[in-house]
Design a protein around this motif. Structure first.
Motif, PDB file in Angstrom:
ATOM      1  N   ILE A 199       0.835  -1.204   0.000  1.00 27.88           N
ATOM      2  CA  ILE A 199       0.000   0.000   0.000  1.00 27.88           C
ATOM      3  C   ILE A 199       0.869   1.254   0.000  1.00 27.88           C
ATOM      4  O   ILE A 199       0.618   2.212  -0.753  1.00 27.88           O
ATOM      5  CB  ILE A 199      -0.954  -0.016   1.206  1.00 27.88           C
ATOM      6  CG1 ILE A 199      -1.944  -1.179   1.083  1.00 27.88           C
ATOM      7  CG2 ILE A 199      -1.697   1.302   1.331  1.00 27.88           C
ATOM      8  CD1 ILE A 199      -2.816  -1.370   2.308  1.00 27.88           C
ATOM      9  N   ASP A 225       2.310   1.748  -3.429  1.00 26.17           N
ATOM     10  CA  ASP A 225       1.360   2.290  -4.404  1.00 26.17           C
ATOM     11  C   ASP A 225       1.189   3.804  -4.228  1.00 26.17           C
ATOM     12  O   ASP A 225       0.980   4.529  -5.201  1.00 26.17           O
ATOM     13  CB  ASP A 225      -0.004   1.608  -4.245  1.00 26.17           C
ATOM     14  CG  ASP A 225       0.028   0.163  -4.710  1.00 26.17           C
ATOM     15  OD1 ASP A 225       0.997  -0.214  -5.383  1.00 26.17           O
ATOM     16  OD2 ASP A 225      -0.910  -0.593  -4.373  1.00 26.17           O
ATOM     17  N   ASN A 229      -3.606   4.737  -7.900  1.00 32.49           N
ATOM     18  CA  ASN A 229      -4.798   3.970  -8.307  1.00 32.49           C
ATOM     19  C   ASN A 229      -5.740   3.850  -7.109  1.00 32.49           C
ATOM     20  O   ASN A 229      -5.523   3.032  -6.220  1.00 32.49           O
ATOM     21  CB  ASN A 229      -4.381   2.593  -8.823  1.00 32.49           C
ATOM     22  CG  ASN A 229      -5.531   1.866  -9.508  1.00 32.49           C
ATOM     23  OD1 ASN A 229      -6.703   2.035  -9.146  1.00 32.49           O
ATOM     24  ND2 ASN A 229      -5.197   1.053 -10.500  1.00 32.49           N
ATOM     25  N   TYR A 230      -6.776   4.683  -7.103  1.00 30.73           N
ATOM     26  CA  TYR A 230      -7.674   4.753  -5.946  1.00 30.73           C
ATOM     27  C   TYR A 230      -8.354   3.410  -5.687  1.00 30.73           C
ATOM     28  O   TYR A 230      -8.404   2.937  -4.545  1.00 30.73           O
ATOM     29  CB  TYR A 230      -8.722   5.842  -6.200  1.00 30.73           C
ATOM     30  CG  TYR A 230      -9.510   6.246  -4.978  1.00 30.73           C
ATOM     31  CD1 TYR A 230      -9.108   7.319  -4.194  1.00 30.73           C
ATOM     32  CD2 TYR A 230     -10.670   5.568  -4.595  1.00 30.73           C
ATOM     33  CE1 TYR A 230      -9.821   7.710  -3.070  1.00 30.73           C
ATOM     34  CE2 TYR A 230     -11.394   5.940  -3.481  1.00 30.73           C
ATOM     35  CZ  TYR A 230     -10.964   7.006  -2.722  1.00 30.73           C
ATOM     36  OH  TYR A 230     -11.682   7.373  -1.609  1.00 30.73           O
ATOM     37  N   ARG A 231      -8.891   2.769  -6.723  1.00 27.53           N
ATOM     38  CA  ARG A 231      -9.602   1.511  -6.555  1.00 27.53           C
ATOM     39  C   ARG A 231      -8.681   0.408  -6.033  1.00 27.53           C
ATOM     40  O   ARG A 231      -9.064  -0.390  -5.163  1.00 27.53           O
ATOM     41  CB  ARG A 231     -10.221   1.072  -7.880  1.00 27.53           C
ATOM     42  CG  ARG A 231     -11.426   1.896  -8.305  1.00 27.53           C
ATOM     43  CD  ARG A 231     -11.979   1.399  -9.635  1.00 27.53           C
ATOM     44  NE  ARG A 231     -13.147   2.159 -10.051  1.00 27.53           N
ATOM     45  CZ  ARG A 231     -14.403   1.847  -9.735  1.00 27.53           C
ATOM     46  NH1 ARG A 231     -14.629   0.780  -8.993  1.00 27.53           N
ATOM     47  NH2 ARG A 231     -15.398   2.578 -10.166  1.00 27.53           N
ATOM     48  N   SER A 232      -7.487   0.333  -6.564  1.00 29.90           N
ATOM     49  CA  SER A 232      -6.555  -0.710  -6.148  1.00 29.90           C
ATOM     50  C   SER A 232      -6.175  -0.563  -4.678  1.00 29.90           C
ATOM     51  O   SER A 232      -6.140  -1.546  -3.937  1.00 29.90           O
ATOM     52  CB  SER A 232      -5.301  -0.661  -7.027  1.00 29.90           C
ATOM     53  OG  SER A 232      -4.343  -1.600  -6.591  1.00 29.90           O
ATOM     54  N   VAL A 233      -5.913   0.663  -4.254  1.00 30.19           N
ATOM     55  CA  VAL A 233      -5.543   0.886  -2.854  1.00 30.19           C
ATOM     56  C   VAL A 233      -6.712   0.558  -1.930  1.00 30.19           C
ATOM     57  O   VAL A 233      -6.528  -0.046  -0.869  1.00 30.19           O
ATOM     58  CB  VAL A 233      -5.067   2.340  -2.665  1.00 30.19           C
ATOM     59  CG1 VAL A 233      -4.863   2.644  -1.190  1.00 30.19           C
ATOM     60  CG2 VAL A 233      -3.779   2.576  -3.434  1.00 30.19           C
ATOM     61  N   GLY A 254      -9.050  -1.636  -2.452  1.00 32.52           N
ATOM     62  CA  GLY A 254      -9.147  -3.093  -2.373  1.00 32.52           C
ATOM     63  C   GLY A 254      -8.149  -3.692  -1.399  1.00 32.52           C
ATOM     64  O   GLY A 254      -8.478  -4.603  -0.627  1.00 32.52           O
ATOM     65  N   LYS A 255      -6.929  -3.196  -1.413  1.00 30.06           N
ATOM     66  CA  LYS A 255      -5.916  -3.707  -0.484  1.00 30.06           C
ATOM     67  C   LYS A 255      -6.229  -3.307   0.955  1.00 30.06           C
ATOM     68  O   LYS A 255      -5.993  -4.097   1.887  1.00 30.06           O
ATOM     69  CB  LYS A 255      -4.539  -3.180  -0.901  1.00 30.06           C
ATOM     70  CG  LYS A 255      -4.066  -3.740  -2.243  1.00 30.06           C
ATOM     71  CD  LYS A 255      -2.749  -3.131  -2.687  1.00 30.06           C
ATOM     72  CE  LYS A 255      -2.335  -3.677  -4.047  1.00 30.06           C
ATOM     73  NZ  LYS A 255      -1.080  -3.082  -4.550  1.00 30.06           N
ATOM     74  N   TYR A 263      -8.861  -5.690   2.318  1.00 33.75           N
ATOM     75  CA  TYR A 263      -8.315  -6.994   2.693  1.00 33.75           C
ATOM     76  C   TYR A 263      -7.503  -6.896   3.981  1.00 33.75           C
ATOM     77  O   TYR A 263      -7.545  -7.796   4.832  1.00 33.75           O
ATOM     78  CB  TYR A 263      -7.446  -7.536   1.565  1.00 33.75           C
ATOM     79  CG  TYR A 263      -7.162  -9.014   1.686  1.00 33.75           C
ATOM     80  CD1 TYR A 263      -8.053  -9.954   1.205  1.00 33.75           C
ATOM     81  CD2 TYR A 263      -5.997  -9.468   2.299  1.00 33.75           C
ATOM     82  CE1 TYR A 263      -7.807 -11.304   1.320  1.00 33.75           C
ATOM     83  CE2 TYR A 263      -5.732 -10.815   2.428  1.00 33.75           C
ATOM     84  CZ  TYR A 263      -6.648 -11.736   1.933  1.00 33.75           C
ATOM     85  OH  TYR A 263      -6.403 -13.076   2.066  1.00 33.75           O
ATOM     86  N   THR A 279     -15.640   5.545  -4.286  1.00 38.18           N
ATOM     87  CA  THR A 279     -14.710   5.037  -5.294  1.00 38.18           C
ATOM     88  C   THR A 279     -15.105   5.480  -6.697  1.00 38.18           C
ATOM     89  O   THR A 279     -14.242   5.701  -7.553  1.00 38.18           O
ATOM     90  CB  THR A 279     -14.665   3.501  -5.222  1.00 38.18           C
ATOM     91  OG1 THR A 279     -14.322   3.107  -3.893  1.00 38.18           O
ATOM     92  CG2 THR A 279     -13.633   2.932  -6.176  1.00 38.18           C
TER      93      THR A 279
END
Length: 612
Positions: free
Chosen positions: A340, A343, A377-381, A383-384, A387, A407
């Motif tokens: 994170i 990113d 990348n807002y969506r990718s961060v 998602g992490k 999790y 998002t």
């Protein structure tokens, strides 16, 4: 002729009335009723004996006429009250007494003894409940002593057809539509046979395939305990009788009596004191005895199943698991935190934060602010972060969910909130959940809600700002096993309703966990005390929500909650498996799942839930 009166003052000119003849009733009863009006005494009823079938010529007894209860004349106050009860359509005796007190009916009936109405007694009579009956073909709780002695069988029909796999030839248009499940009640071994139809012929083919597999392992099937439906078919019954197999059935709509077949869990398996948990292609074998676990692994390999043994559990699904010398277990995800930070391109010398979010700022849509600059990348961060939060970081649940809401159209403020959160994670990279089991504690649930905490007058067009947020933590033996921060689907009308909604949602997850603990005890798993009853304590800091949960009572402002949220009522009132307890707001650890807070409160609740 009809008598006429002449308008003459001379009475002698009046025409005398005609002679009255005796009525039919008078001739029948033998009494002259012409002079009854002149009598000072009222007429008395006369009973006569008569036979509707004609005169009785035999020497047998004379038939008697049985009077209906409603035709009997009242002779006492109780009988008179019963008569009024029947006249008013079998109204309740309590209402009749009130009517007597108001002089609607005779006042002396208000204090007379209450009579019993045979019609009402008959209408209220009920048959014995079918669940309490014993059926002749029910197994009566038969406990098998060897494999194959009792096989539970059930059939399910899928609304979605399944693809029939094939290696060669043209693709078939046939699809699997149902499956028959066989479970040996002694060993717990299960076998599933896929079928294209639910006919008796194809079900029997599955039965023969299951028995052939059993015979390969030296097991003979002696008894089937089945549900109704296709297993009542003559062909299935004949197949069992021809093979010398006994057959019993569950009661109609009583799937709970069908042994294990209706309770098959495809992810958790038991063998002695060993539990096998399967998650897609990853699995865990757990138990108190290492030798028993090793033997289970050898048996799996002997069955020619391709498995990879990775030794003692250290990493599972991206979570690092470490056992300390003091008996505690630490769950961390430092590698995911590094990804994170990578990113976000965050420098190593960046100053860390003490809280996951600013406690003085409310994160909303910010429709009038600048758009996010797409520096990461807002969506990718997101998602992490989701999790990470689900795996080991309950302290970031609230702000992670808030950022995830936007998002689709992130703004400048949302990007800044994620960077703030990343700086907090940088300072707590090696932190996570610390599990310290306490044998004196059982299953506990902490629930809290923030009533309309997202309200923002600037964003009055956004209806989501009126929705409340609830959070809950489910703990067993003092260790958190589940937590959640959730924006409620509907707008609560009061703080009590928002708290009670959170309580209902929390118990939707807690009750299955209670059932899992019961199942573990039933198979002999050594959890806490095998004799202790599974009990769930729920802690709530809102007095109104506690009162609604404890007392089954309709209230004008809460009766709309009955169907949607009262699903756990029987666990509180009847079985007493759930108890509701009041807790102060300062001691409510679920509070940090509903809002941003200052460092002092965060550390207090984080210590209770996460152990640090």
């Amino acid at each position: 002729r009809t008598p006429q009166v002449v308008s003459d003052d001379d009475d002698d000119d009046m025409e005398p009335p005609p002679t009255q003849t005796q009525s039919f009733w008078s001739r029948l009863t033998g009494r002259d009723t012409r002079n009854l009006e002149a009598s000072n005494h009222p007429p008395q009823p006369t009973s006569i004996a008569f036979n509707l079938d004609g005169p009785n010529t035999s020497d047998g007894p004379t038939p008697t006429v049985i009077e209906e209860e409603e035709d009997k004349q009242p002779t006492t106050a109780t009988a008179e009250l019963l008569r009024h009860h029947q006249m008013f359509g079998h109204i309740s005796m309590e209402k009749l007494r009130n009517m007597a007190k108001q002089n609607i009916i005779p006042r002396h009936l208000a204090n007379c003894p209450v009579p019993s109405c045979t019609a009402c007694l008959y209408a209220k009579a009920t048959r014995r409940r079918w669940r309490d009956k014993r059926r002749k073909n029910w197994n009566g709780g038969l406990k098998p002593t060897r494999p194959g002695e009792v096989i539970s069988v059930d059939q399910l029909v899928s609304p979605t057809p399944g693809l029939v796999a094939q290696m060669t030839g043209r693709l078939t248009t046939k699809r699997y539509t149902c499956a028959t499940v066989y479970v040996d009640q002694y060993s717990g071994y299960s076998y599933t046979h896929l079928q294209k139809t639910a006919t008796a012929e194809e079900t029997i083919e599955g039965k023969r395939a299951f028995e052939a597999l059993c015979k390969q392992h030296g097991v003979t099937v002696r008894h089937y305990h089945a549900d109704n439906g296709i297993f009542r078919a003559n062909k299935w019954v004949k197949e069992c009788l021809d093979n010398g197999q006994r057959l019993t059935f569950a009661g109609v709509n009583a799937h709970h009596t069908n042994g294990w077949a209706a309770e098959v869990d495809e992810c958790v398996f038991y063998r002695g004191n060993v539990m096998y948990v399967l998650y897609t292609d990853d699995s865990i074998l757990a138990g108190p005895d290492a030798n028993e676990i090793d033997q289970a692994i050898k048996d799996i390999q002997a069955a020619k199943l391709d498995i990879t043994i990775e030794g003692d559990i250290q990493d599972f699904l991206g979570v690092h698991i470490e056992r300390k010398s003091d008996g505690s277990i630490h769950l961390t995800q430092p590698h995911l935190i590094d990804l994170i930070l990578e990113d976000l391109k965050m420098p190593d010398d960046t100053t860390s934060k003490d809280t996951p979010a600013a406690s003085s700022k409310l994160l909303s849509r910010h429709t009038k602010s600048e758009d996010f600059d797409n520096s990461f990348n807002y969506r990718s961060v997101i998602g992490k972060l989701n999790y990470l939060e689900k795996g080991s970081r309950a302290d970031i649940a609230y702000i992670t969910h808030q950022c995830a809401r936007f998002t689709t159209c992130p703004k400048k403020e949302h990007g800044e909130a994620i960077r703030w959160l990343a700086r907090y994670l940088k300072g707590t990279r090696d932190k996570g959940l610390i599990l310290r089991p306490q044998k004196d504690k059982g299953l506990e649930v902490y629930v809290d809600a923030d009533f309309a905490g997202n309200w923002d007058p600037k964003e009055y067009k956004d209806r989501d700002t009126a929705r409340s947020r609830h959070g809950y933590v489910i703990m067993y033996a003092g260790c958190p096993i589940m937590y959640k921060s959730q924006l409620q689907n509907e707008c609560a009308l009061s703080s009590t309703e928002s708290e009670y909604t959170g309580l209902s949602y929390a118990l939707r997850d807690a009750i299955p966990i209670m059932n899992r603990l019961k199942e573990m005890k039933a198979v002999g798993m050594p959890i806490k005390s095998s004799k202790a009853k599974v009990h769930c304590k729920v802690f709530e800091d809102n007095s109104g929500a506690v009162e609604i949960a404890r007392v089954a009572k309709y209230r004008p402002r809460t009766k709309h909650l009955n169907c949607r949220l009262h699903h756990f009522r029987s666990y509180v009132d009847t079985t007493k498996e759930i108890s509701i307890h009041k807790i102060s707001t300062e001691d409510q650890p679920a509070d940090f799942l509903t809002k941003s807070m200052n460092e002092e409160l965060l550390k207090r609740h984080r210590k209770t839930v996460m152990g640090w």
